[in-house]
Design an enzyme around this catalytic site. Structure first.
Site, PDB file in Angstrom:
ATOM      1  N   GLY A   1      23.791   1.863   8.581  1.00 45.49           N
ATOM      2  CA  GLY A   1      24.458   1.806   7.282  1.00 45.49           C
ATOM      3  C   GLY A   1      24.502   0.403   6.680  1.00 45.49           C
ATOM      4  O   GLY A   1      24.555   0.246   5.468  1.00 45.49           O
TER       5      GLY A   1
ATOM      6  N   GLU B   1      19.456   4.801   5.687  1.00 46.73           N
ATOM      7  CA  GLU B   1      20.577   5.421   4.957  1.00 46.73           C
ATOM      8  C   GLU B   1      20.593   4.931   3.506  1.00 46.73           C
ATOM      9  O   GLU B   1      21.215   3.931   3.206  1.00 46.73           O
ATOM     10  CB  GLU B   1      21.896   5.089   5.630  1.00 46.73           C
ATOM     11  CG  GLU B   1      21.968   5.591   7.068  1.00 46.73           C
ATOM     12  CD  GLU B   1      23.290   5.260   7.752  1.00 46.73           C
ATOM     13  OE1 GLU B   1      24.299   5.040   7.061  1.00 46.73           O
ATOM     14  OE2 GLU B   1      23.303   5.211   8.977  1.00 46.73           O
TER      15      GLU B   1
ATOM     16  N   TYR C   1      36.237   8.213  15.151  1.00 50.52           N
ATOM     17  CA  TYR C   1      37.052   7.287  14.361  1.00 50.52           C
ATOM     18  C   TYR C   1      37.607   8.059  13.184  1.00 50.52           C
ATOM     19  O   TYR C   1      37.178   9.186  12.907  1.00 50.52           O
ATOM     20  CB  TYR C   1      36.223   6.083  13.884  1.00 50.52           C
ATOM     21  CG  TYR C   1      35.122   6.461  12.915  1.00 50.52           C
ATOM     22  CD1 TYR C   1      33.895   6.905  13.378  1.00 50.52           C
ATOM     23  CD2 TYR C   1      35.330   6.407  11.535  1.00 50.52           C
ATOM     24  CE1 TYR C   1      32.895   7.287  12.497  1.00 50.52           C
ATOM     25  CE2 TYR C   1      34.333   6.781  10.647  1.00 50.52           C
ATOM     26  CZ  TYR C   1      33.117   7.225  11.141  1.00 50.52           C
ATOM     27  OH  TYR C   1      32.127   7.613  10.270  1.00 50.52           O
TER      28      TYR C   1
END
Ligand SMILES: *[C@@H]1O[C@H](CO)[C@@H](O)[C@H](O)[C@H]1NC(C)=O
Ligand SMILES: *[C@@H]1O[C@H](CO)[C@@H](O)[C@H](O)[C@H]1NC(C)=O
Length: 370
Positions: A99, A140, A261
């Site tokens: 990312g 991404e 998370y």
């Protein structure tokens, strides 16, 4: 459109390539690790995984070669050996991109034959010289139809190069996977992933079925960050899985992402504390994300109230005006049972260092069963 020739072409391709990949990948119980987590590779309980992804290698913006940054070299080089100490059969993949990487570098690399070759050849060399058993591409994301098309060309060439390398080296071919958006298209029906190339060239794809809601991009109300179901909304793991299957991907090449998370919000009113309650940005410092192990600590320290919503399949907790959406053991087991029930290849976690005494990893393993 030559739709009617695709099945024939596809079956010829499958027959000729069958011996070279997917053999032995009966299930993926995967997890990503990255150095920034501060979690030592030697502390990974690799007995809980079949595949571990080491993230991330980078793509040089000028040469388009794949490299491992100097600060990561020592840990990446010994990654396979270290995790195989506890589990000799665990398979490792070097993950490229992520990312935080530059999407323009991927787009321009994939747009030209010479730069694709630099990427492909260097990635294979890097995997071999660092003892990885596979490569995982995390671009991404390809975000227009040209990029999607180039992504497909890249994958086709990557597979061909991996097959050639295995023949000449006499080694088992490297596994090839990619982490992709949870949907089979980039938010528009005209920007679809190259299903045929993915299906022919990759062993599987990791569906990033999380980050649907977060304080950074949906600040004004709480939300289930990784809902499995989300009535009336696009953002859900089930929508994602169904979109890929509908687009023609075999369920057997889909691996469902599980976030270890959560995301935090600041509630507008502490008494209005459910899903989609009014909020005002993030609830905790930093970017608002918080690892599962820290969420467990937060709950204990703040005597937070915990809720599992079985309809959406999400957990959340709140204390005062702080609200955190995340996946606890019930969400994880429901999702893993869903993945198995749908005939998917498996699941993966981002990221192993955020687990809490392996509670989520063990729950996932136990739910999938043998
Ligand atoms: C690792 O996982 C295995 C299998 O669940 C378990 O028996 C073992 O105690 C775990 N080890 C650690 C250090 O947590
Ligand atoms: C679960 O969440 C959905 C969506 O917000 C909501 O409609 C439903 O009432 C919730 N279920 C429970 C038991 O609170």
């Amino acid at each position: 459109m030559a739709i009617n020739i695709i099945p024939l072409f596809f079956s010829i391709f499958l027959v000729s390539f069958q011996p070279y990949f997917s053999v032995g990948q009966t299930v993926v119980k995967g997890g990503y690790w990255f150095p920034g987590s501060g979690f030592a590779v030697s502390d990974i309980n690799s007995t809980l995984f079949t595949h571990l992804f080491c993230a991330f290698a980078d793509v040089n913006s000028q040469t388009y070669q794949v490299t491992i940054s100097s600060s990561n070299q020592a840990q990446f080089q010994t990654f396979t050996k270290t995790v195989q100490q506890k589990n000799p059969s665990v398979k490792t993949l070097l993950s490229i991109g992520g990312g935080g990487s530059n999407v323009n570098t991927f787009a321009s690399m994939a747009s030209q034959s010479s730069s694709r070759k630099s990427f492909i050849d260097s990635s294979i060399k890097l995997a071999r010289s660092n003892n990885f058993l596979g490569l995982d591409l995390d671009w991404e994301y390809p975000s227009d139809s040209t990029q999607m098309n180039n992504f497909g060309t890249l994958l086709t060439e990557w597979r061909a190069a991996v097959v050639t390398e295995a023949k000449s080296s006499g080694k088992t071919p490297l596994m090839l996977s990619a982490a992709v958006l949870y949907l089979s298209y980039y938010y528009s029906s005209s920007v679809t992933y190259p299903i045929q190339a993915i299906s022919n060239s990759l062993d599987w794809i990791n569906l990033m079925a999380y980050d649907f809601y977060g304080p950074g991009w949906s600040p004004s109300s709480t939300g289930p960050p990784a809902a499995l179901y989300n009535s009336g909304n696009l953002e859900s793991g089930d929508n994602g899985v169904r979109s890929w299957i509908q687009a023609g991907m075999s369920a057997k090449k889909l691996v469902l992402g599980l976030p270890f998370y959560g995301w935090s919000w600041r509630l507008t009113n502490s008494n209005n504390n459910g899903l989609f309650a009014p909020a005002n940005g993030q609830g905790l410092a930093g970017d608002g994300s918080i690892g599962y192990n820290q969420i467990k600590q937060y709950i204990t320290q703040n005597r937070a109230t915990k809720v599992f919503n079985v309809t959406v399949v999400t957990d959340y907790c709140y204390s005062g005006t702080t609200w955190i959406g995340y996946d606890d053991t019930q969400s994880i087991s429901t999702k893993v049972a869903y993945a198995k029930g749908k005939g998917l290849l498996g699941y993966f976690a981002w990221h192993v260092g955020a687990d809490d005494n392996w509670a989520l990893s063990s729950k996932a393993l136990q739910t999938w069963g043998a």
